[in-house]
Scaffold this motif. Structure first.
Motif, PDB file in Angstrom:
ATOM      1  N   ILE A  99       0.833  -1.205   0.000  1.00 34.36           N
ATOM      2  CA  ILE A  99       0.000   0.000   0.000  1.00 34.36           C
ATOM      3  C   ILE A  99       0.871   1.260   0.000  1.00 34.36           C
ATOM      4  CG2 ILE A  99      -1.682   1.341   1.325  1.00 34.36           C
ATOM      5  CD1 ILE A  99      -2.867  -1.379   2.272  1.00 34.36           C
ATOM      6  N   THR A 100       1.922   1.264   0.813  1.00 32.59           N
ATOM      7  CA  THR A 100       2.778   2.456   0.864  1.00 32.59           C
ATOM      8  C   THR A 100       3.611   2.585  -0.414  1.00 32.59           C
ATOM      9  OG1 THR A 100       4.440   1.262   2.178  1.00 32.59           O
ATOM     10  CG2 THR A 100       2.845   2.621   3.385  1.00 32.59           C
ATOM     11  N   ASP A 101       4.000   1.464  -1.003  1.00 32.35           N
ATOM     12  CA  ASP A 101       4.705   1.523  -2.299  1.00 32.35           C
ATOM     13  C   ASP A 101       3.789   2.110  -3.372  1.00 32.35           C
ATOM     14  OD1 ASP A 101       6.979   0.435  -1.191  1.00 32.35           O
ATOM     15  OD2 ASP A 101       6.724  -1.560  -2.092  1.00 32.35           O
ATOM     16  N   GLU A 102       2.529   1.738  -3.302  1.00 33.62           N
ATOM     17  CA  GLU A 102       1.553   2.292  -4.253  1.00 33.62           C
ATOM     18  C   GLU A 102       1.455   3.810  -4.079  1.00 33.62           C
ATOM     19  OE1 GLU A 102      -3.150   1.870  -4.477  1.00 33.62           O
ATOM     20  OE2 GLU A 102      -2.129  -0.023  -4.889  1.00 33.62           O
ATOM     21  N   GLY A 103       1.416   4.262  -2.846  1.00 32.49           N
ATOM     22  CA  GLY A 103       1.383   5.703  -2.579  1.00 32.49           C
ATOM     23  C   GLY A 103       2.633   6.398  -3.098  1.00 32.49           C
ATOM     24  N   ALA A 104       3.799   5.764  -2.927  1.00 31.61           N
ATOM     25  CA  ALA A 104       5.049   6.332  -3.446  1.00 31.61           C
ATOM     26  C   ALA A 104       5.004   6.403  -4.969  1.00 31.61           C
ATOM     27  CB  ALA A 104       6.240   5.504  -2.978  1.00 31.61           C
ATOM     28  N   GLY A 105       4.416   5.391  -5.580  1.00 34.63           N
ATOM     29  CA  GLY A 105       4.274   5.393  -7.035  1.00 34.63           C
ATOM     30  C   GLY A 105       3.384   6.522  -7.523  1.00 34.63           C
ATOM     31  N   ILE A 106       2.337   6.797  -6.776  1.00 32.90           N
ATOM     32  CA  ILE A 106       1.437   7.912  -7.117  1.00 32.90           C
ATOM     33  C   ILE A 106       2.195   9.233  -7.008  1.00 32.90           C
ATOM     34  CG2 ILE A 106      -0.581   9.218  -6.309  1.00 32.90           C
ATOM     35  CD1 ILE A 106      -1.848   6.435  -5.654  1.00 32.90           C
ATOM     36  N   MET A 107       2.975   9.384  -5.942  1.00 35.10           N
ATOM     37  CA  MET A 107       3.744  10.629  -5.782  1.00 35.10           C
ATOM     38  C   MET A 107       4.682  10.847  -6.964  1.00 35.10           C
ATOM     39  SD  MET A 107       4.726  11.128  -1.766  1.00 35.10           S
ATOM     40  CE  MET A 107       4.979   9.451  -1.233  1.00 35.10           C
ATOM     41  N   LYS A 108       5.273   9.772  -7.442  1.00 30.66           N
ATOM     42  CA  LYS A 108       6.212   9.876  -8.562  1.00 30.66           C
ATOM     43  C   LYS A 108       5.476  10.106  -9.883  1.00 30.66           C
ATOM     44  CE  LYS A 108      10.090   7.446 -10.665  1.00 30.66           C
ATOM     45  NZ  LYS A 108      10.904   6.230 -10.648  1.00 30.66           N
ATOM     46  N   ALA A 109       4.461   9.308 -10.155  1.00 30.62           N
ATOM     47  CA  ALA A 109       3.762   9.361 -11.444  1.00 30.62           C
ATOM     48  C   ALA A 109       2.926  10.630 -11.616  1.00 30.62           C
ATOM     49  CB  ALA A 109       2.878   8.127 -11.609  1.00 30.62           C
ATOM     50  N   PHE A 110       2.427  11.192 -10.507  1.00 27.70           N
ATOM     51  CA  PHE A 110       1.532  12.346 -10.591  1.00 27.70           C
ATOM     52  C   PHE A 110       2.145  13.624 -10.041  1.00 27.70           C
ATOM     53  CE2 PHE A 110      -1.225   8.806 -11.222  1.00 27.70           C
ATOM     54  CZ  PHE A 110      -2.220   9.264 -12.073  1.00 27.70           C
ATOM     55  N   LYS A 111       3.462  13.624  -9.880  1.00 25.96           N
ATOM     56  CA  LYS A 111       4.146  14.810  -9.358  1.00 25.96           C
ATOM     57  C   LYS A 111       3.740  16.022 -10.199  1.00 25.96           C
ATOM     58  CE  LYS A 111       8.671  16.519  -8.049  1.00 25.96           C
ATOM     59  NZ  LYS A 111      10.099  16.229  -7.985  1.00 25.96           N
ATOM     60  N   ASN A 112       3.323  17.090  -9.524  1.00 29.13           N
ATOM     61  CA  ASN A 112       2.885  18.342 -10.153  1.00 29.13           C
ATOM     62  C   ASN A 112       1.637  18.201 -11.023  1.00 29.13           C
ATOM     63  OD1 ASN A 112       5.027  19.790  -8.975  1.00 29.13           O
ATOM     64  ND2 ASN A 112       6.391  19.077 -10.592  1.00 29.13           N
ATOM     65  N   ALA A 113       0.934  17.089 -10.943  1.00 25.80           N
ATOM     66  CA  ALA A 113      -0.293  16.892 -11.728  1.00 25.80           C
ATOM     67  C   ALA A 113      -1.503  17.314 -10.899  1.00 25.80           C
ATOM     68  CB  ALA A 113      -0.429  15.427 -12.137  1.00 25.80           C
ATOM     69  N   PRO A 114      -2.588  17.743 -11.561  1.00 23.57           N
ATOM     70  CA  PRO A 114      -3.795  18.138 -10.837  1.00 23.57           C
ATOM     71  C   PRO A 114      -4.378  17.016  -9.968  1.00 23.57           C
ATOM     72  CG  PRO A 114      -3.945  18.799 -13.137  1.00 23.57           C
ATOM     73  CD  PRO A 114      -2.709  17.965 -13.005  1.00 23.57           C
ATOM     74  N   ASP A 117      -3.122  15.138  -5.430  1.00 19.88           N
ATOM     75  CA  ASP A 117      -3.739  15.092  -4.103  1.00 19.88           C
ATOM     76  C   ASP A 117      -4.838  14.043  -4.026  1.00 19.88           C
ATOM     77  OD1 ASP A 117      -1.989  17.007  -3.248  1.00 19.88           O
ATOM     78  OD2 ASP A 117      -3.461  18.600  -3.062  1.00 19.88           O
ATOM     79  N   ALA A 118      -5.608  13.886  -5.093  1.00 18.63           N
ATOM     80  CA  ALA A 118      -6.649  12.854  -5.099  1.00 18.63           C
ATOM     81  C   ALA A 118      -6.012  11.467  -4.971  1.00 18.63           C
ATOM     82  CB  ALA A 118      -7.488  12.946  -6.370  1.00 18.63           C
ATOM     83  N   GLY A 119      -4.892  11.259  -5.642  1.00 11.78           N
ATOM     84  CA  GLY A 119      -4.182   9.987  -5.542  1.00 11.78           C
ATOM     85  C   GLY A 119      -3.593   9.760  -4.169  1.00 11.78           C
ATOM     86  N   LEU A 120      -3.001  10.810  -3.596  1.00  9.44           N
ATOM     87  CA  LEU A 120      -2.450  10.694  -2.241  1.00  9.44           C
ATOM     88  C   LEU A 120      -3.547  10.369  -1.235  1.00  9.44           C
ATOM     89  CD1 LEU A 120       0.014  13.737  -2.157  1.00  9.44           C
ATOM     90  CD2 LEU A 120       0.620  11.310  -2.192  1.00  9.44           C
ATOM     91  N   LEU A 121      -4.657  11.051  -1.382  1.00 10.01           N
ATOM     92  CA  LEU A 121      -5.778  10.832  -0.475  1.00 10.01           C
ATOM     93  C   LEU A 121      -6.298   9.396  -0.601  1.00 10.01           C
ATOM     94  CD1 LEU A 121      -8.409  13.408   0.386  1.00 10.01           C
ATOM     95  CD2 LEU A 121      -9.089  11.061   0.074  1.00 10.01           C
ATOM     96  N   ALA A 122      -6.409   8.905  -1.831  1.00 12.02           N
ATOM     97  CA  ALA A 122      -6.876   7.531  -2.039  1.00 12.02           C
ATOM     98  C   ALA A 122      -5.904   6.525  -1.422  1.00 12.02           C
ATOM     99  CB  ALA A 122      -7.058   7.257  -3.527  1.00 12.02           C
ATOM    100  N   ALA A 123      -4.612   6.782  -1.574  1.00 15.00           N
ATOM    101  CA  ALA A 123      -3.610   5.889  -0.980  1.00 15.00           C
ATOM    102  C   ALA A 123      -3.716   5.912   0.551  1.00 15.00           C
ATOM    103  CB  ALA A 123      -2.213   6.303  -1.434  1.00 15.00           C
ATOM    104  N   ALA A 124      -3.920   7.104   1.105  1.00 16.04           N
ATOM    105  CA  ALA A 124      -4.069   7.220   2.560  1.00 16.04           C
ATOM    106  C   ALA A 124      -5.296   6.467   3.044  1.00 16.04           C
ATOM    107  CB  ALA A 124      -4.150   8.692   2.966  1.00 16.04           C
ATOM    108  N   GLN A 125      -6.374   6.515   2.270  1.00 19.43           N
ATOM    109  CA  GLN A 125      -7.572   5.784   2.679  1.00 19.43           C
ATOM    110  C   GLN A 125      -7.363   4.272   2.589  1.00 19.43           C
ATOM    111  OE1 GLN A 125     -10.834   8.144   0.678  1.00 19.43           O
ATOM    112  NE2 GLN A 125     -11.647   7.936   2.761  1.00 19.43           N
TER     113      GLN A 125
END
Length: 188
Positions: A99-114, A117-125
């Motif tokens: 789950i945390t690796d998935e969140g790290a992947g979102i941070m990398k893949a969506f860096k500076n993307a609109p 935050d939605a991806g980070l929030l989903a990973a946190a949930q």
């Protein structure tokens, strides 16, 4: 032939002697406690990275608030380990690593993307839902094992996890998802 038969008999006797007592609910409780202990400590390392990556001040604040709560949750787990007269140790949890690796992947893949935050929030949930499941189970087992103080501590943490999940849902539906969609429309 006699030697082979003797070796087999010796092996069977050795196997009988090394058999362990059957695993009981208390053993499962301890193993699951180690699992969530590892998870909470992993989350303590991950939340600051998520807060730093978040564009939304509200989301960053929610991550920082939950970091403080998580530190308190680890202290409660320490108390439960003490009640069991066991050292507070985690055991690697593949689920939380994933789950945390998935969140790290979102941070990398969506860096500076609109939608970051939605991806980070989903990973946190995803993390919250895992924790809610574990704490609900542990609380129930503590009750069944006649450990009311452990059950109370685990319920306190469960309440916090559910409140965090609720806060994240509110944040997602009132701000974060809308901003992600507006950012998409502005870019299009």
């Amino acid at each position: 032939m006699a030697k082979r038969a003797k070796k087999r008999a010796t092996k069977k006797t050795a196997v009988r002697r090394t058999r362990q007592a059957p695993k009981m609910l208390k053993d499962l409780f301890l193993e699951t406690l180690k699992d969530i202990y590892f998870a909470e400590n992993k989350i303590i390392k991950t939340l600051p990275k998520m807060a730093k990556a978040a564009h939304s001040k509200e989301l960053a604040a929610a991550f920082n608030k939950h970091l403080r709560e998580t530190q308190g949750q680890v202290k409660r787990l320490d108390q439960v380990f003490k009640m069991l007269d066991k050292p507070a140790r985690g055991k690697p949890c593949e689920a939380i690593k994933g789950i945390t690796d998935e969140g790290a992947g979102i941070m990398k893949a969506f860096k500076n993307a609109p939608a970051l935050d939605a991806g980070l929030l989903a990973a946190a949930q995803s993390v919250e839902h895992y924790e809610i499941s574990r704490y609900g189970t542990l609380r129930t087992w503590a009750e069944e094992l006649g450990m009311p103080e452990a059950a109370r501590l685990l319920q306190e943490t469960l309440d916090e996890e559910e409140a965090t999940d609720h806060t994240l849902t509110e944040l997602a539906t009132s701000v974060i998802n809308l901003e992600a969609e507006e950012g998409y429309r502005a870019a299009a």
